[in-house]
Design a protein around this motif. Structure first.
Motif, PDB file in Angstrom:
ATOM      1  N   ASP A 247       4.594  43.810 -72.164  1.00 20.28           N
ATOM      2  CA  ASP A 247       5.282  44.953 -71.549  1.00 20.28           C
ATOM      3  C   ASP A 247       4.961  46.243 -72.288  1.00 20.28           C
ATOM      4  OD1 ASP A 247       6.469  43.547 -69.481  1.00 20.28           O
ATOM      5  OD2 ASP A 247       8.304  43.132 -70.624  1.00 20.28           O
TER       6      ASP A 247
ATOM      7  N   ARG B 247       1.476  47.260 -71.355  1.00 21.88           N
ATOM      8  CA  ARG B 247       1.433  47.843 -70.005  1.00 21.88           C
ATOM      9  C   ARG B 247       1.838  49.314 -70.025  1.00 21.88           C
ATOM     10  NH1 ARG B 247       4.035  42.819 -68.646  1.00 21.88           N
ATOM     11  NH2 ARG B 247       2.541  41.474 -67.615  1.00 21.88           N
ATOM     12  N   LYS B 248       2.740  49.677 -70.943  1.00 19.48           N
ATOM     13  CA  LYS B 248       3.217  51.064 -71.009  1.00 19.48           C
ATOM     14  C   LYS B 248       2.155  52.023 -71.522  1.00 19.48           C
ATOM     15  CE  LYS B 248       7.988  49.685 -71.780  1.00 19.48           C
ATOM     16  NZ  LYS B 248       9.043  49.527 -72.801  1.00 19.48           N
TER      17      LYS B 248
ATOM     18  N   LYS C 181       3.740  45.597 -60.972  1.00 20.27           N
ATOM     19  CA  LYS C 181       3.500  45.229 -62.365  1.00 20.27           C
ATOM     20  C   LYS C 181       2.212  44.421 -62.464  1.00 20.27           C
ATOM     21  CE  LYS C 181       5.693  42.030 -65.263  1.00 20.27           C
ATOM     22  NZ  LYS C 181       6.871  41.379 -65.787  1.00 20.27           N
TER      23      LYS C 181
ATOM     24  N   THR D 275      -3.436  42.773 -67.351  1.00 19.23           N
ATOM     25  CA  THR D 275      -3.088  43.679 -68.446  1.00 19.23           C
ATOM     26  C   THR D 275      -4.093  43.557 -69.583  1.00 19.23           C
ATOM     27  OG1 THR D 275      -0.752  43.486 -67.871  1.00 19.23           O
ATOM     28  CG2 THR D 275      -1.265  44.306 -70.068  1.00 19.23           C
TER      29      THR D 275
END
Length: 85
Positions: free
Chosen positions: A47, A50-51, A61, A67
């Motif tokens: 996560d 991903r940011k 997402k 990713t």
């Protein structure tokens, strides 16, 4: 030798006493908890990745593999920019 089974190889399996069964269950619960924590940590790291990685879609997402591939390509592109000056 009719009906006789071949002898098994390897260590003999011990009888499961109540105490052994409880220890076995406890070990399994601890292993499951470790695996659950490992997966939570991995998902949190993904996560965070991903940011910071630029992505085309803000609504959907990215999957784990998407990713990682995007991050790899992004790092490669940045290194090419640095290398070429």
């Amino acid at each position: 030798a009719e009906g006789e089974r071949p002898k098994k190889r390897g260590p003999k399996k011990r009888k499961m006493t109540k105490a052994r069964l409880e220890r076995s269950k406890l070990r399994r619960q601890k292993a499951n908890a470790r695996e659950r924590n490992r997966m939570h940590d991995l998902n949190a790291a993904l996560d965070n990745l991903r940011k910071v990685v630029p992505c085309y879609s803000k609504t959907q997402k990215l999957s784990k593999i998407e990713t990682l591939r995007l991050a790899k390509n992004y790092i490669w592109a940045l290194s090419e920019i640095l290398r070429s000056g």
